[in-house]
Design a protein around this motif. Structure first.
Motif, PDB file in Angstrom:
ATOM      1  N   PRO A  80       0.819  -1.215   0.000  1.00 34.34           N
ATOM      2  CA  PRO A  80       0.000   0.000   0.000  1.00 34.34           C
ATOM      3  C   PRO A  80       0.858   1.272   0.000  1.00 34.34           C
ATOM      4  O   PRO A  80       1.954   1.284   0.580  1.00 34.34           O
ATOM      5  CB  PRO A  80      -0.789  -0.108   1.311  1.00 34.34           C
ATOM      6  N   ALA A  81       0.362   2.321  -0.630  1.00 37.70           N
ATOM      7  CA  ALA A  81       1.110   3.580  -0.757  1.00 37.70           C
ATOM      8  C   ALA A  81       1.493   4.169   0.596  1.00 37.70           C
ATOM      9  O   ALA A  81       2.503   4.853   0.715  1.00 37.70           O
ATOM     10  CB  ALA A  81       0.296   4.590  -1.560  1.00 37.70           C
ATOM     11  N   TRP A  82       0.712   3.905   1.652  1.00 36.99           N
ATOM     12  CA  TRP A  82       0.993   4.490   2.966  1.00 36.99           C
ATOM     13  C   TRP A  82       2.165   3.825   3.672  1.00 36.99           C
ATOM     14  O   TRP A  82       2.712   4.368   4.622  1.00 36.99           O
ATOM     15  CB  TRP A  82      -0.237   4.464   3.858  1.00 36.99           C
ATOM     16  N   VAL A  83       2.587   2.652   3.219  1.00 35.16           N
ATOM     17  CA  VAL A  83       3.639   1.912   3.914  1.00 35.16           C
ATOM     18  C   VAL A  83       5.023   2.496   3.654  1.00 35.16           C
ATOM     19  O   VAL A  83       5.748   2.837   4.585  1.00 35.16           O
ATOM     20  CB  VAL A  83       3.608   0.408   3.528  1.00 35.16           C
ATOM     21  N   GLN A  84       5.404   2.596   2.402  1.00 40.39           N
ATOM     22  CA  GLN A  84       6.747   3.079   2.085  1.00 40.39           C
ATOM     23  C   GLN A  84       6.744   4.600   2.085  1.00 40.39           C
ATOM     24  O   GLN A  84       6.070   5.231   1.270  1.00 40.39           O
ATOM     25  CB  GLN A  84       7.205   2.549   0.727  1.00 40.39           C
ATOM     26  N   HIS A  85       7.511   5.168   3.018  1.00 41.14           N
ATOM     27  CA  HIS A  85       7.567   6.622   3.112  1.00 41.14           C
ATOM     28  C   HIS A  85       8.868   7.056   3.782  1.00 41.14           C
ATOM     29  O   HIS A  85       9.553   6.255   4.402  1.00 41.14           O
ATOM     30  CB  HIS A  85       6.350   7.178   3.865  1.00 41.14           C
ATOM     31  N   ILE A  86       9.158   8.328   3.622  1.00 39.72           N
ATOM     32  CA  ILE A  86      10.302   8.954   4.285  1.00 39.72           C
ATOM     33  C   ILE A  86       9.707   9.876   5.342  1.00 39.72           C
ATOM     34  O   ILE A  86       8.868  10.712   5.026  1.00 39.72           O
ATOM     35  CB  ILE A  86      11.141   9.793   3.298  1.00 39.72           C
ATOM     36  N   ALA A  87      10.141   9.726   6.591  1.00 40.08           N
ATOM     37  CA  ALA A  87       9.608  10.561   7.670  1.00 40.08           C
ATOM     38  C   ALA A  87      10.713  11.464   8.209  1.00 40.08           C
ATOM     39  O   ALA A  87      11.806  10.997   8.503  1.00 40.08           O
ATOM     40  CB  ALA A  87       9.046   9.691   8.790  1.00 40.08           C
ATOM     41  N   PHE A  88      10.400  12.734   8.314  1.00 42.03           N
ATOM     42  CA  PHE A  88      11.328  13.729   8.857  1.00 42.03           C
ATOM     43  C   PHE A  88      10.732  14.334  10.117  1.00 42.03           C
ATOM     44  O   PHE A  88       9.535  14.592  10.186  1.00 42.03           O
ATOM     45  CB  PHE A  88      11.582  14.846   7.836  1.00 42.03           C
ATOM     46  N   LYS A  89      11.581  14.569  11.101  1.00 41.95           N
ATOM     47  CA  LYS A  89      11.145  15.163  12.363  1.00 41.95           C
ATOM     48  C   LYS A  89      11.244  16.682  12.267  1.00 41.95           C
ATOM     49  O   LYS A  89      12.228  17.224  11.770  1.00 41.95           O
ATOM     50  CB  LYS A  89      12.025  14.661  13.508  1.00 41.95           C
ATOM     51  N   VAL A  90      10.206  17.357  12.763  1.00 46.49           N
ATOM     52  CA  VAL A  90      10.235  18.812  12.926  1.00 46.49           C
ATOM     53  C   VAL A  90      10.119  19.113  14.419  1.00 46.49           C
ATOM     54  O   VAL A  90       9.724  18.254  15.207  1.00 46.49           O
ATOM     55  CB  VAL A  90       9.133  19.518  12.099  1.00 46.49           C
ATOM     56  N   LYS A  91      10.455  20.338  14.793  1.00 47.56           N
ATOM     57  CA  LYS A  91      10.608  20.714  16.202  1.00 47.56           C
ATOM     58  C   LYS A  91       9.358  20.498  17.052  1.00 47.56           C
ATOM     59  O   LYS A  91       9.415  19.907  18.116  1.00 47.56           O
ATOM     60  CB  LYS A  91      11.076  22.165  16.282  1.00 47.56           C
ATOM     61  N   ASP A  92       8.221  21.016  16.585  1.00 42.27           N
ATOM     62  CA  ASP A  92       7.016  20.988  17.405  1.00 42.27           C
ATOM     63  C   ASP A  92       5.785  21.144  16.522  1.00 42.27           C
ATOM     64  O   ASP A  92       5.883  21.268  15.302  1.00 42.27           O
ATOM     65  CB  ASP A  92       7.056  22.066  18.493  1.00 42.27           C
ATOM     66  N   ARG A  93       4.614  21.146  17.168  1.00 43.71           N
ATOM     67  CA  ARG A  93       3.359  21.217  16.415  1.00 43.71           C
ATOM     68  C   ARG A  93       3.233  22.539  15.649  1.00 43.71           C
ATOM     69  O   ARG A  93       2.695  22.556  14.543  1.00 43.71           O
ATOM     70  CB  ARG A  93       2.169  21.002  17.355  1.00 43.71           C
ATOM     71  N   ASP A  94       3.701  23.633  16.209  1.00 45.32           N
ATOM     72  CA  ASP A  94       3.644  24.913  15.494  1.00 45.32           C
ATOM     73  C   ASP A  94       4.412  24.834  14.181  1.00 45.32           C
ATOM     74  O   ASP A  94       3.946  25.319  13.150  1.00 45.32           O
ATOM     75  CB  ASP A  94       4.196  26.052  16.360  1.00 45.32           C
ATOM     76  N   GLU A  95       5.590  24.218  14.220  1.00 41.22           N
ATOM     77  CA  GLU A  95       6.382  24.065  12.997  1.00 41.22           C
ATOM     78  C   GLU A  95       5.683  23.118  12.016  1.00 41.22           C
ATOM     79  O   GLU A  95       5.701  23.338  10.808  1.00 41.22           O
ATOM     80  CB  GLU A  95       7.782  23.555  13.335  1.00 41.22           C
ATOM     81  N   LEU A  96       5.069  22.066  12.533  1.00 41.39           N
ATOM     82  CA  LEU A  96       4.331  21.131  11.681  1.00 41.39           C
ATOM     83  C   LEU A  96       3.200  21.851  10.948  1.00 41.39           C
ATOM     84  O   LEU A  96       3.026  21.688   9.733  1.00 41.39           O
ATOM     85  CB  LEU A  96       3.780  19.985  12.535  1.00 41.39           C
ATOM     86  N   ILE A  97       2.454  22.664  11.675  1.00 39.85           N
ATOM     87  CA  ILE A  97       1.353  23.438  11.080  1.00 39.85           C
ATOM     88  C   ILE A  97       1.898  24.432  10.056  1.00 39.85           C
ATOM     89  O   ILE A  97       1.314  24.612   8.981  1.00 39.85           O
ATOM     90  CB  ILE A  97       0.528  24.168  12.167  1.00 39.85           C
ATOM     91  N   ALA A  98       3.024  25.056  10.352  1.00 32.90           N
ATOM     92  CA  ALA A  98       3.624  26.005   9.403  1.00 32.90           C
ATOM     93  C   ALA A  98       4.010  25.288   8.105  1.00 32.90           C
ATOM     94  O   ALA A  98       3.786  25.820   7.006  1.00 32.90           O
ATOM     95  CB  ALA A  98       4.839  26.691  10.037  1.00 32.90           C
ATOM     96  N   PHE A  99       4.594  24.105   8.211  1.00 36.13           N
ATOM     97  CA  PHE A  99       4.921  23.326   7.008  1.00 36.13           C
ATOM     98  C   PHE A  99       3.648  22.964   6.244  1.00 36.13           C
ATOM     99  O   PHE A  99       3.605  23.064   5.015  1.00 36.13           O
ATOM    100  CB  PHE A  99       5.704  22.059   7.357  1.00 36.13           C
ATOM    101  N   LYS A 100       2.618  22.544   6.955  1.00 35.26           N
ATOM    102  CA  LYS A 100       1.351  22.182   6.307  1.00 35.26           C
ATOM    103  C   LYS A 100       0.815  23.369   5.499  1.00 35.26           C
ATOM    104  O   LYS A 100       0.450  23.227   4.327  1.00 35.26           O
ATOM    105  CB  LYS A 100       0.330  21.729   7.353  1.00 35.26           C
ATOM    106  N   GLU A 101       0.788  24.533   6.116  1.00 32.39           N
ATOM    107  CA  GLU A 101       0.287  25.736   5.441  1.00 32.39           C
ATOM    108  C   GLU A 101       1.166  26.100   4.252  1.00 32.39           C
ATOM    109  O   GLU A 101       0.659  26.461   3.183  1.00 32.39           O
ATOM    110  CB  GLU A 101       0.188  26.886   6.436  1.00 32.39           C
ATOM    111  N   HIS A 102       2.480  26.002   4.412  1.00 28.39           N
ATOM    112  CA  HIS A 102       3.429  26.304   3.329  1.00 28.39           C
ATOM    113  C   HIS A 102       3.222  25.359   2.147  1.00 28.39           C
ATOM    114  O   HIS A 102       3.163  25.790   0.990  1.00 28.39           O
ATOM    115  CB  HIS A 102       4.864  26.206   3.863  1.00 28.39           C
ATOM    116  N   LEU A 103       3.125  24.072   2.437  1.00 30.63           N
ATOM    117  CA  LEU A 103       2.936  23.080   1.371  1.00 30.63           C
ATOM    118  C   LEU A 103       1.621  23.319   0.638  1.00 30.63           C
ATOM    119  O   LEU A 103       1.584  23.351  -0.605  1.00 30.63           O
ATOM    120  CB  LEU A 103       2.980  21.669   1.955  1.00 30.63           C
ATOM    121  N   GLU A 104       0.539  23.492   1.393  1.00 29.27           N
ATOM    122  CA  GLU A 104      -0.762  23.706   0.770  1.00 29.27           C
ATOM    123  C   GLU A 104      -0.790  24.997  -0.048  1.00 29.27           C
ATOM    124  O   GLU A 104      -1.376  25.034  -1.134  1.00 29.27           O
ATOM    125  CB  GLU A 104      -1.860  23.704   1.833  1.00 29.27           C
TER     126      GLU A 104
END
Length: 180
Positions: A80-104
């Motif tokens: 399944p497509a969800w299995v093979q992935h590359i995961a990167f750690k970001v500092k905190d939830r605020d940074e995660l949300i900032a990346f989400k907004e930037h990507l979108e």
């Protein structure tokens, strides 16, 4: 003997330049090295390639190969497509949300934020079709990891015998899994 760390992780890409530009723009990764040859050094096979290296932070290197003479890349149809992935750690939830907004804002379709209890993630695909995850720790991550560490071998043993999900860590899902 002990492995020190991952030197690099390499994947195939559809287009070397597009890959470097996308990872630079979307994930702020620096392009650190390119190697191109007409023969594969390990096998001596005549096959031109471009090998790219990107700085994934904290000494981690993400690499790609563009292979113009090979058939178009695909994925394993049995995984399944969800299995093979590359995961990167970001500092905190605020940074995660900032990346989400930037990507979108740059036209990337993003799934999540998904709450995995010990960490929170977003998911998306790069231009070559590789699934990418950005994850940030939960504020209670350390305590949860200690509890999981205490049961990991029992869980593995049960799984190896039954191939059914062991219930040793059901408490992880007491928090409702959610997608925002």
């Amino acid at each position: 003997m002990k492995i020190e760390k991952i030197h690099h992780v390499a994947y195939r890409c559809k287009d070397a330049k597009e890959t470097v530009e996308w990872y630079g723009k979307m994930l702020n990764m620096d392009f650190i090295l390119a190697i191109a040859e007409d023969h594969v050094p390990s096998t001596h096979e005549p096959d031109p390639y471009m090998h790219l290296f990107l700085d994934a932070g904290d000494g981690n290197v993400l690499a790609f190969f563009e292979l113009p003479t090979k058939p178009e890349m695909g994925r394993d149809p049995n995984t399944p497509a969800w299995v093979q992935h590359i995961a990167f750690k970001v500092k905190d939830r605020d940074e995660l949300i900032a990346f989400k907004e930037h990507l979108e804002a740059n036209g990337v379709e993003v799934l999540g934020v998904t709450d995995h209890s010990i960490f929170h993630s977003i998911y998306f695909f790069d231009p070559s079709g590789h699934r990418i995850e950005l994850a940030c720790p939960d504020p209670e991550e350390e305590a949860m990891l200690a509890k999981l560490d205490a049961v990991k071998w029992d869980m593995l043993e049960e799984w190896s015998k039954t191939k059914k999900a062991p219930k040793h860590a059901e408490w992880l899902h007491e928090k409702e899994l959610s997608t925002i």
